[in-house]
Design a protein around this motif. Structure first.
Motif, mmCIF file in Angstrom:
data_model
loop_
_atom_site.group_PDB
_atom_site.id
_atom_site.type_symbol
_atom_site.label_atom_id
_atom_site.label_comp_id
_atom_site.label_asym_id
_atom_site.label_seq_id
_atom_site.Cartn_x
_atom_site.Cartn_y
_atom_site.Cartn_z
ATOM 1 N N LYS B 2 14.515 23.291 -27.395
ATOM 2 C CA LYS B 2 15.859 23.863 -27.261
ATOM 3 C C LYS B 2 16.148 24.709 -28.500
ATOM 4 C CE LYS B 2 20.481 22.317 -25.889
ATOM 5 N NZ LYS B 2 21.244 22.211 -27.138
ATOM 6 N N LYS B 3 16.567 25.940 -28.262
ATOM 7 C CA LYS B 3 16.805 26.828 -29.396
ATOM 8 C C LYS B 3 18.172 26.566 -30.019
ATOM 9 C CE LYS B 3 13.766 30.563 -28.003
ATOM 10 N NZ LYS B 3 13.550 32.015 -28.024
ATOM 11 N N ILE B 4 18.256 26.775 -31.330
ATOM 12 C CA ILE B 4 19.535 26.665 -32.034
ATOM 13 C C ILE B 4 20.352 27.916 -31.724
ATOM 14 C CG2 ILE B 4 20.654 26.446 -34.291
ATOM 15 C CD1 ILE B 4 17.955 25.322 -35.355
ATOM 16 N N LYS B 5 21.572 27.720 -31.240
ATOM 17 C CA LYS B 5 22.433 28.853 -30.885
ATOM 18 C C LYS B 5 23.285 29.246 -32.087
ATOM 19 C CE LYS B 5 22.545 27.783 -26.014
ATOM 20 N NZ LYS B 5 23.225 27.052 -24.946
ATOM 21 N N VAL B 6 23.062 30.463 -32.578
ATOM 22 C CA VAL B 6 23.675 30.901 -33.831
ATOM 23 C C VAL B 6 24.649 32.050 -33.574
ATOM 24 C CG1 VAL B 6 23.228 31.777 -36.169
ATOM 25 C CG2 VAL B 6 21.527 30.309 -35.029
ATOM 26 N N GLY B 7 25.815 31.979 -34.207
ATOM 27 C CA GLY B 7 26.753 33.094 -34.235
ATOM 28 C C GLY B 7 26.912 33.577 -35.666
ATOM 29 N N VAL B 8 27.119 34.871 -35.828
ATOM 30 C CA VAL B 8 27.331 35.426 -37.168
ATOM 31 C C VAL B 8 28.741 36.003 -37.232
ATOM 32 C CG1 VAL B 8 26.594 37.169 -38.846
ATOM 33 C CG2 VAL B 8 24.878 35.924 -37.494
ATOM 34 N N VAL B 22 17.731 36.004 -37.519
ATOM 35 C CA VAL B 22 17.857 34.954 -36.497
ATOM 36 C C VAL B 22 17.076 35.354 -35.245
ATOM 37 C CG1 VAL B 22 19.477 33.880 -34.879
ATOM 38 C CG2 VAL B 22 20.031 33.980 -37.327
ATOM 39 N N MET B 23 17.192 36.639 -34.860
ATOM 40 C CA MET B 23 16.491 37.102 -33.651
ATOM 41 C C MET B 23 14.973 36.997 -33.794
ATOM 42 S SD MET B 23 18.722 40.274 -32.093
ATOM 43 C CE MET B 23 18.892 41.284 -33.552
ATOM 44 N N LEU B 24 14.485 36.952 -35.008
ATOM 45 C CA LEU B 24 13.034 36.859 -35.236
ATOM 46 C C LEU B 24 12.517 35.423 -35.282
ATOM 47 C CD1 LEU B 24 12.660 39.644 -37.954
ATOM 48 C CD2 LEU B 24 11.794 39.741 -35.615
ATOM 49 N N GLN B 25 13.418 34.427 -35.261
ATOM 50 C CA GLN B 25 12.983 33.024 -35.344
ATOM 51 C C GLN B 25 12.702 32.479 -33.940
ATOM 52 O OE1 GLN B 25 12.630 31.996 -38.561
ATOM 53 N NE2 GLN B 25 13.523 34.016 -39.034
ATOM 54 N N GLU B 26 11.575 31.799 -33.792
ATOM 55 C CA GLU B 26 11.210 31.249 -32.486
ATOM 56 C C GLU B 26 12.147 30.135 -32.047
ATOM 57 O OE1 GLU B 26 7.175 30.010 -32.504
ATOM 58 O OE2 GLU B 26 6.386 32.049 -32.544
ATOM 59 N N ASP B 27 12.742 29.434 -33.011
ATOM 60 C CA ASP B 27 13.574 28.272 -32.683
ATOM 61 C C ASP B 27 15.060 28.588 -32.696
ATOM 62 O OD1 ASP B 27 13.496 28.675 -35.423
ATOM 63 O OD2 ASP B 27 13.726 26.543 -35.905
ATOM 64 N N ARG B 314 18.564 25.563 -40.240
ATOM 65 C CA ARG B 314 17.708 24.448 -39.811
ATOM 66 C C ARG B 314 18.119 23.135 -40.470
ATOM 67 N NH1 ARG B 314 13.365 28.012 -40.465
ATOM 68 N NH2 ARG B 314 12.911 29.021 -38.466
ATOM 69 N N ALA B 315 18.420 23.193 -41.772
ATOM 70 C CA ALA B 315 18.822 21.968 -42.478
ATOM 71 C C ALA B 315 20.085 21.387 -41.841
ATOM 72 C CB ALA B 315 19.050 22.272 -43.960
ATOM 73 N N ALA B 316 21.079 22.232 -41.624
ATOM 74 C CA ALA B 316 22.338 21.744 -41.047
ATOM 75 C C ALA B 316 22.112 21.137 -39.661
ATOM 76 C CB ALA B 316 23.354 22.891 -40.967
ATOM 77 N N MET B 317 21.171 21.704 -38.912
ATOM 78 C CA MET B 317 20.913 21.213 -37.556
ATOM 79 C C MET B 317 19.985 19.999 -37.536
ATOM 80 S SD MET B 317 22.884 23.043 -35.771
ATOM 81 C CE MET B 317 22.381 22.384 -34.181
ATOM 82 N N GLY B 318 19.582 19.512 -38.717
ATOM 83 C CA GLY B 318 18.841 18.265 -38.792
ATOM 84 C C GLY B 318 17.333 18.390 -38.854
ATOM 85 N N PHE B 319 16.824 19.613 -38.918
ATOM 86 C CA PHE B 319 15.372 19.791 -39.039
ATOM 87 C C PHE B 319 14.954 19.217 -40.389
ATOM 88 C CE2 PHE B 319 11.497 22.177 -39.981
ATOM 89 C CZ PHE B 319 10.837 22.176 -38.767
#
Lengths: 347, 347
Positions: B2-8, B22-27, B314-319
């Motif tokens: 499941k990809k992390i959904k990011v807003g800027v 962000v668009m270049l990250q696979e996750d 990633r850190a905030a999302m628990g990775f």
């Protein structure tokens, strides 16, 4: 289709861009470039797997871990055509030393005098006259900028006379040796060399130019006053420039108010090296006073002539169709793409 | 996965780069960015098919032909996390107005005070402490530069005290409103805010900083004097920096003698926007005087924090894995690539 085999002699601001541009053309193959002294440009070229040919014995380069594919004479034997991007006067020396005896066609840059070649070249103006030439001179960045827009104005309104001032960048962005950093330096000869140089491409346009240098590295800016034969209008001028290739109309409404913002837009558009090869005319700086048309344009000195070199290669190799060559070059280099697709640059 | 959904939120120098990264990250998936006023950045975003969410009713944007996907509140509902790149103090306002009531995680920038978030962040220093935080503050470009190299020096030699001077660029390259254009402007408070800010990331490093602004737009340069616990050596310092991530050692031999040439190298390496996200240390400017280690480093203010924002997401999302996150980010953004592949930047 047999690809045109291209070599690049000189690997500085223009040479490295021409090499990249050649690699992007479907009908061309980059055989290699020459390497003179060790520096970061050569390292980047090696990382891009570009073959490097030494201008001397190459020992200095080998000491720094650079792989040398051969000498400049080896390069000459493998190519159909050379693009010479060396500093002024070296191109002419190279012609006599290498290209004439080696019977190799060559493209020269605007730093050379016009007599180095059979024709001085701006693709959208005089490509057909250059077809099958052995030696073509792509005019300088400033002359290219003047030739592109004046050609369009001349077709539309007829030009009685041009008076133009070139506000030139003091040095290129990478250049830490030249200035000024805090002065305005007029060129103390009239006319500046730009006017006569425009006439090598547009012989029937009367033009008088002045020039000065300022403390910026990004772009040149030209202010032009064109006495027209027919009465010009702002609306028609905008339309003419928008429909022309390699000219881009930008506006104050989208906050493109300076050369700094043009360069930032080029970065945002993911242009290679942040280049803006189109001549940029500011919409709000186009005006009419009687029969005089006034406008200002910005010229990206590092990149506007790259597409001209590509078209010059095709012309020299006998490709007969100017429009087709310009389209091929533009597509490969993404020139006119954004404006052409959506016309967003000017409502 | 499941990809992390990011807003800027905020689409300026940092926001537009974070969005691209962000668009270049696979996750990760970029849900959209906020648009405030009409300008060329928004036009370029629209051309890139980035969804735009208005911070007001969006009428001003629609008038200029911009398609609006919704309001900032609509964006908040669709994302797992926001990267807030608004000007200083606005981030804190947005936290209270939007992120806390909406129960949305957020990454803030170094312009905010440290208390906006649970942790001030530099990935290679303190990623593990940031895992599962709701609010993370990526420190400023200068603080990031100091934290990266000082962390490595501290691990190797131990730091008794740092004295550093920040020679800051006067304005960003696109900025036509700010200066100076012909003055050197000292920051008239001691210490400058950078020292205390470094201690938000490296709390056990004693550091005293001064700063001044000069007439350049390209990069900041820091001069550092580090009193070490163990006697430092030039050789070991070069090795430490070469082996560290997001630090690049460049040298005079390859003619990288200035910020101008660093930026030109970044263009030649086809870096997006001509960015150099690594902190650049000049090899020949590393010296030792007794127990003092001296060095100079260049910081690309527009880009060095972009990778930090990605890792902070990633850190905030628990990775949980700092090293893995840094590797993923570096690979997607081609950070360390050239130096790591061939080590050509320093023999």
């Amino acid at each position: 289709m047999k690809k045109i085999k291209v070599g690049v002699v000189g690997y500085g601001t223009i040479g490295k861009r021409v090499a990249d541009a050649v690699m992007l053309q479907e009908d061309m193959e980059l055989v290699g470039v020459t390497a003179h002294s060790y520096n970061y440009r050569i390292l980047a070229a090696q990382e891009k797997k570009i073959a490097l040919y030494a201008t001397d014995d190459g020992e200095h380069l080998k000491e720094h871990g650079i792989t040398i594919a051969g000498s400049i004479r080896d390069l000459l034997k493998k190519v159909d055509i050379i693009v010479d991007t060396t500093p002024k006067k070296i191109g002419k020396e190279n012609k006599e030393k290498y290209y004439l005896p080696g019977k190799v066609k060559a493209i020269f840059q605007g730093g050379e005098k016009a007599d180095v070649a059979e024709i001085s070249f701006t693709a959208q103006v005089n490509y057909p006259k250059a077809v099958n030439s052995d030696y073509i001179r792509v005019v300088s960045c400033n002359t290219t900028g003047l030739a592109r827009t004046l050609y369009e104005v001349h077709k539309k309104f007829g030009i009685a006379e041009v008076n133009a001032t070139m506000i030139r960048r003091g040095a290129d962005p990478w250049d830490i040796r030249h200035g000024p950093i805090n002065a305005i330096v007029p060129v103390l000869e009239l006319p500046s060399h730009h006017g006569p140089d425009v006439q090598t491409v547009l012989p029937d346009v009367r033009i008088f130019t002045t020039a000065l240098s300022v403390s910026t590295t990004l772009m040149h800016v030209h202010t032009l006053i064109v006495d027209c034969v027919k009465t010009p209008s702002v609306h028609d001028t905008i339309e003419v420039f928008r429909k022309a290739t390699r000219i881009r109309v930008l506006d104050n409404a989208s906050k493109v108010r300076s050369t700094a913002e043009i360069m930032e837009l080029a970065r945002d558009l993911e242009r290679s090296r942040g280049d803006m090869p189109e001549i940029v005319v500011w919409k709000e700086a186009i005006g009419v006073n009687g029969n005089k048309l006034l406008y200002m344009q910005a010229v990206h000195q590092e990149s506007d002539v790259i597409c001209e070199n590509i078209d010059a290669i095709r012309a020299a190799m006998g490709f007969p169709d100017a429009k087709k060559s310009i389209e091929m070059t533009n597509k490969a280099l993404e020139i006119d793409k954004w404006a052409g697709d959506s016309e967003w640059v000017c409502e």
